[in-house]
Design an enzyme around this catalytic site. Sequence first.
Site, PDB file in Angstrom:
ATOM      1  N   GLY A  33     -11.409   3.882 -19.536  1.00 32.74           N
ATOM      2  CA  GLY A  33      -9.952   3.816 -19.488  1.00 32.74           C
ATOM      3  C   GLY A  33      -9.494   2.425 -19.081  1.00 32.74           C
ATOM      4  N   CYS A  34      -8.255   2.109 -19.389  1.00 33.63           N
ATOM      5  CA  CYS A  34      -7.773   0.753 -19.120  1.00 33.63           C
ATOM      6  C   CYS A  34      -7.663   0.498 -17.615  1.00 33.63           C
ATOM      7  CB  CYS A  34      -6.452   0.504 -19.830  1.00 33.63           C
ATOM      8  SG  CYS A  34      -5.192   1.758 -19.541  1.00 33.63           S
ATOM      9  N   PHE A  35      -7.087   1.447 -16.874  1.00 40.38           N
ATOM     10  CA  PHE A  35      -7.002   1.262 -15.420  1.00 40.38           C
ATOM     11  C   PHE A  35      -8.396   1.199 -14.788  1.00 40.38           C
ATOM     12  CE2 PHE A  35      -2.600   3.219 -15.730  1.00 40.38           C
ATOM     13  CZ  PHE A  35      -1.919   2.109 -15.274  1.00 40.38           C
ATOM     14  N   ALA A  39     -10.003  -2.275 -15.121  1.00 38.80           N
ATOM     15  CA  ALA A  39      -9.497  -3.297 -14.198  1.00 38.80           C
ATOM     16  C   ALA A  39      -9.955  -3.032 -12.779  1.00 38.80           C
ATOM     17  CB  ALA A  39      -7.967  -3.351 -14.272  1.00 38.80           C
TER      18      ALA A  39
END
Lengths: 342, 342, 342, 342
Positions: free
Chosen positions: B145-147, B150
Amino acid sequence: MAVRAAVAGASGYAGGEVLRLLLTHPEVRIGALTANSNAGQRLGAVQPHLVPLADRVLQETTPEVLAGHDVVFLALPHGQSAAVAEALGDGVLIVDCGADFRLSDAGEWERFYGSPHAGTWPYGLPELPGGREALRGSRRIAVPGCFPTAVTLALAPAYAAGLAEPEAVIVAASGTSGAGKAPKPHLLGSEVMGSMTPYGVGGVHRHTPEMIQNLSAAAGEPVTVSFTPTLAPMPRGILATCSAKARPGVTAQGLREVYGKAFGDEPFVHLLPEGQWPATGAVTGSNAALVQVALDPAAGRIVVVAAIDNLTKGTAGGAVQSMNIALGLPEELGLPATGVAP
Amino acid sequence: MAVRAAVAGASGYAGGEVLRLLLTHPEVRIGALTANSNAGQRLGAVQPHLVPLADRVLQETTPEVLAGHDVVFLALPHGQSAAVAEALGDGVLIVDCGADFRLSDAGEWERFYGSPHAGTWPYGLPELPGGREALRGSRRIAVPGCFPTAVTLALAPAYAAGLAEPEAVIVAASGTSGAGKAPKPHLLGSEVMGSMTPYGVGGVHRHTPEMIQNLSAAAGEPVTVSFTPTLAPMPRGILATCSAKARPGVTAQGLREVYGKAFGDEPFVHLLPEGQWPATGAVTGSNAALVQVALDPAAGRIVVVAAIDNLTKGTAGGAVQSMNIALGLPEELGLPATGVAP
Amino acid sequence: MAVRAAVAGASGYAGGEVLRLLLTHPEVRIGALTANSNAGQRLGAVQPHLVPLADRVLQETTPEVLAGHDVVFLALPHGQSAAVAEALGDGVLIVDCGADFRLSDAGEWERFYGSPHAGTWPYGLPELPGGREALRGSRRIAVPGCFPTAVTLALAPAYAAGLAEPEAVIVAASGTSGAGKAPKPHLLGSEVMGSMTPYGVGGVHRHTPEMIQNLSAAAGEPVTVSFTPTLAPMPRGILATCSAKARPGVTAQGLREVYGKAFGDEPFVHLLPEGQWPATGAVTGSNAALVQVALDPAAGRIVVVAAIDNLTKGTAGGAVQSMNIALGLPEELGLPATGVAP
Amino acid sequence: MAVRAAVAGASGYAGGEVLRLLLTHPEVRIGALTANSNAGQRLGAVQPHLVPLADRVLQETTPEVLAGHDVVFLALPHGQSAAVAEALGDGVLIVDCGADFRLSDAGEWERFYGSPHAGTWPYGLPELPGGREALRGSRRIAVPGCFPTAVTLALAPAYAAGLAEPEAVIVAASGTSGAGKAPKPHLLGSEVMGSMTPYGVGGVHRHTPEMIQNLSAAAGEPVTVSFTPTLAPMPRGILATCSAKARPGVTAQGLREVYGKAFGDEPFVHLLPEGQWPATGAVTGSNAALVQVALDPAAGRIVVVAAIDNLTKGTAGGAVQSMNIALGLPEELGLPATGVAP
């Protein structure tokens, strides 16, 4: 046997965009990077997006630093290019992203810039009739202004085909990077977000004589231009809405055919299908120009809308495209064909 | 001998970004493009920035259409990937940009997604310890996932080095493309411009268990995560502000060294020099992650901030990077190292 | 003895703005609030900025609910106002923010809207010659469209004074709230941020006949209008750039005097000092219109730029201003004279 | 018998917002307006949204100019307020929007500002326990910082009720107006649009000691604060995401009740219904604060999110609200209760 390129003015927006493109250009090796007030800094401190060059240090903009390259891109305030070019000599290809050598009429230059005219260099808009020929093998290139690029692509075909009366009315919105990186109160994020404003209304913008020059050449007669630039709340992009009275007998079909032919073989200029309108967001970071045309029968006008990225096709992309032609490289080398969207 | 790639879900933001990257990937040829409600449309009508593919027509998402490719990227709503993968068989590399195969704990999946767990695939975050090994030669990849991308990049080094207490507090801002392209009132431009808002507060966001999984693996003990995602008025980008209590004896110098070592050889993750902070604008369209660390002595906390583009490193870039590894290609192929800025 | 006002369409942008203004109007008490698909919801759930009304519940839009008020504001899709007005009878002041009763030419209505013409009501632009007289004591008001408001304020003085040729060219940028609150893909924040795009090019926008009607009335002869609306990345605001050929003998000084006189006594329309250009950001949330004029001698054109807030002066503010006149209240009551900036 | 108010620093964002509010304050008459580098200019040239004051000329900031008013608002760079206050004497109400008199601990002041501590004035946050009493009749008011306003409203109730451990973790996004109007490269629209970035990470932001002061007072014990401010691409607004470990026995229900009681009688602070999250867009231009709370059982933390307008409730609105209390006027006078949205 790579082309070795220097960039003068590497800390600004135009210079940064030249570097972004050159970084993926397969035939170019990046040499000296120079700046004025930022000389001595790491490039990463002023252009954090150029990660592969982050540790390069900006040097002073001097002939010594710029010497020894095959190509030198100038992204300097106007008035400084001639001296640099003279010092570097005729052997090096100089691509000037500034205004100094765009205009052929010395009087117009002096009227709009208030300083002596430096001269005229081959004009970096390959899509003009004869545009590529003028660039091939040249050692000097004057990169067009961002507004004139969009406007010329939009209206030159209509004028070249004799479809339009020689009085153009143009309203163009530009992203804020077009106003540069020097901090001024009206360019603060707080001021520009959520706000549209015109500037240079009434024909006083310095890009006006360049548009007149290009459109008049296309028309074969003097064309007047009413040009209103506006500042839009976005970092990049130009949307130019251009219109002129249609000459008698112009049809929507005929208009469309003229533009289809004009752009049919162009790698970067695209006539959109009917019903689809150009959005600057679709060309962010890309060298593409998206164009759409309409005939407004009630008003009797041809309306052409063009979208470009002011920093790419409008500045650095046009510069690299012209460099490619001048050096005999494939024209599309190192130039993004897609935008970064959404 | 190019790799032939299909993209299922080509009309959405993740699928569009996969295509943008594949268009410049020197080893990939783009095959079938499929969609659901947009099947039958020209790609140019829904992804106008993908100019070179504008005349491609979107097909239905069926096994027949997706068959015959070397790689199939899935950018589908969750719950649909398992059936497609089964139909395509083991010979094809399937890169799932969705959530279905990210979690190893079936119970956590069912708690957050309310449906049966489909399984667990090799996890497409090469920067994790052992991350590349897990991907090499694999025929299945679960793109993070993108979160979690990061956050994991930000905190895994601290946990792996034993510097932080196992209670992480994370507030991350995301651009609106992270919420997808399905039109909903709260995602209208009118609503999001000029406004910040949280969503999924209190640990209920579906990316939370994935963060817990990654950070716990790095720490070698269970880590709790307080995660608050916020929606920011920008199309792209994630800025993750992550903190945890520092374990006794941690120094700013030691912290910095751990991160310097962790990212020193990474092609896409960069620890910024002291005094410079990550901006999402610097990674727009780029596969880079910019990271900075600080020790707050008064609060006794390690603070790590990471900036990525949610669609590039956070989705499609991570997907292509992992594909490169799985196929034995150079890891950086086709992946932009620079952002489009300003 | 307050005026009791109902708002039909209270969950949309126009209805919400009417309520925002009425909340500070000293003579108005807010009565029924109605909606369609949002009926039954708390207003706070759909208009969270209207804090003092957060607990009000939206009712169905029926004559029964709307009956018993002194004023009913209609913010409905076009085609629905006539039936509501008939049901409510002649005793109530109906202020229609929609298009149904703006045009006097039934043929033009049918050409642009494809449905039978409902009629013509007194036109809510007090700044027009005779505008206030037409509204005083009226029980029906057709609020002008947002684009026609800006364009008419910009060009009517020039036409009324005989300064301009009857062929107007208008390019206007609008904030996204002008496109309404119904979620559509091209209005997503991801799509509009960082992007400008035209729509309805070639004279097909439904506001065109209304501009023609107003400018022709001012000129005393038929005026053609070339109108290109563009969508700008901001929630609110219209910047209208309007030009027409100057008639012989027009001077910059004379032009300025005409506008100075035209707006000298107007409470909400302001001619800016020379050298200052209207910014939409300066009128956000305000009922003010900022106007600047220029004569472009080389192009022979008058250029007038006007900035308004499309939701305030362009819709709800114009509506309340006209209501004040109709009811015999001070015209400026409840209307913000300042914008919210930056 | 109106209150006569002067504003020192009228050309900046804080001073402009004070004026915007005072213009609709029924008991205030606006007197002298002063500036530094902009002295001598028309206010309309630097604050074009303040239309009714456009022709006022900015004067020098001197005691002579500021004398003779009932209230003087100071919106000056820090370090300048004490001298002005001394010159004006004790008879005038001085409302300092700057930082000089906010901190009670001289050592903390000197550590963060590097200059001698000027003193401590009654603190303009009426919502604190005893906050109104401290302001009533006062002739000096220190307006809180924008971040401390949001954070204190968010966390003080939890600390006052003993629900939270004394270690707060705060990540807050601010609109760019919080960084002021002095042009700096990183505040250019080109830089901030499309980008989020932190600043002052690791406890070094000057608002940190003010938060510690307020939360410690509420808790009755020293509270540590990990504070990370981020810059968001919007002109206005603060979204503060605040969390702390829940003390044993805290329930979601109990937490909600504490906040319901804390804000139940507050005119400007609103606990949102469950399931609705604060958006800064809903409070643009308004003095409202929107708050939501959650208990994250897995992480064991209380999470509170608050949205305010940094210029209104966070600066000028708080200033006017406190002025009203000091002067014995109704607290809500002249303060917008609704935001300008969308």
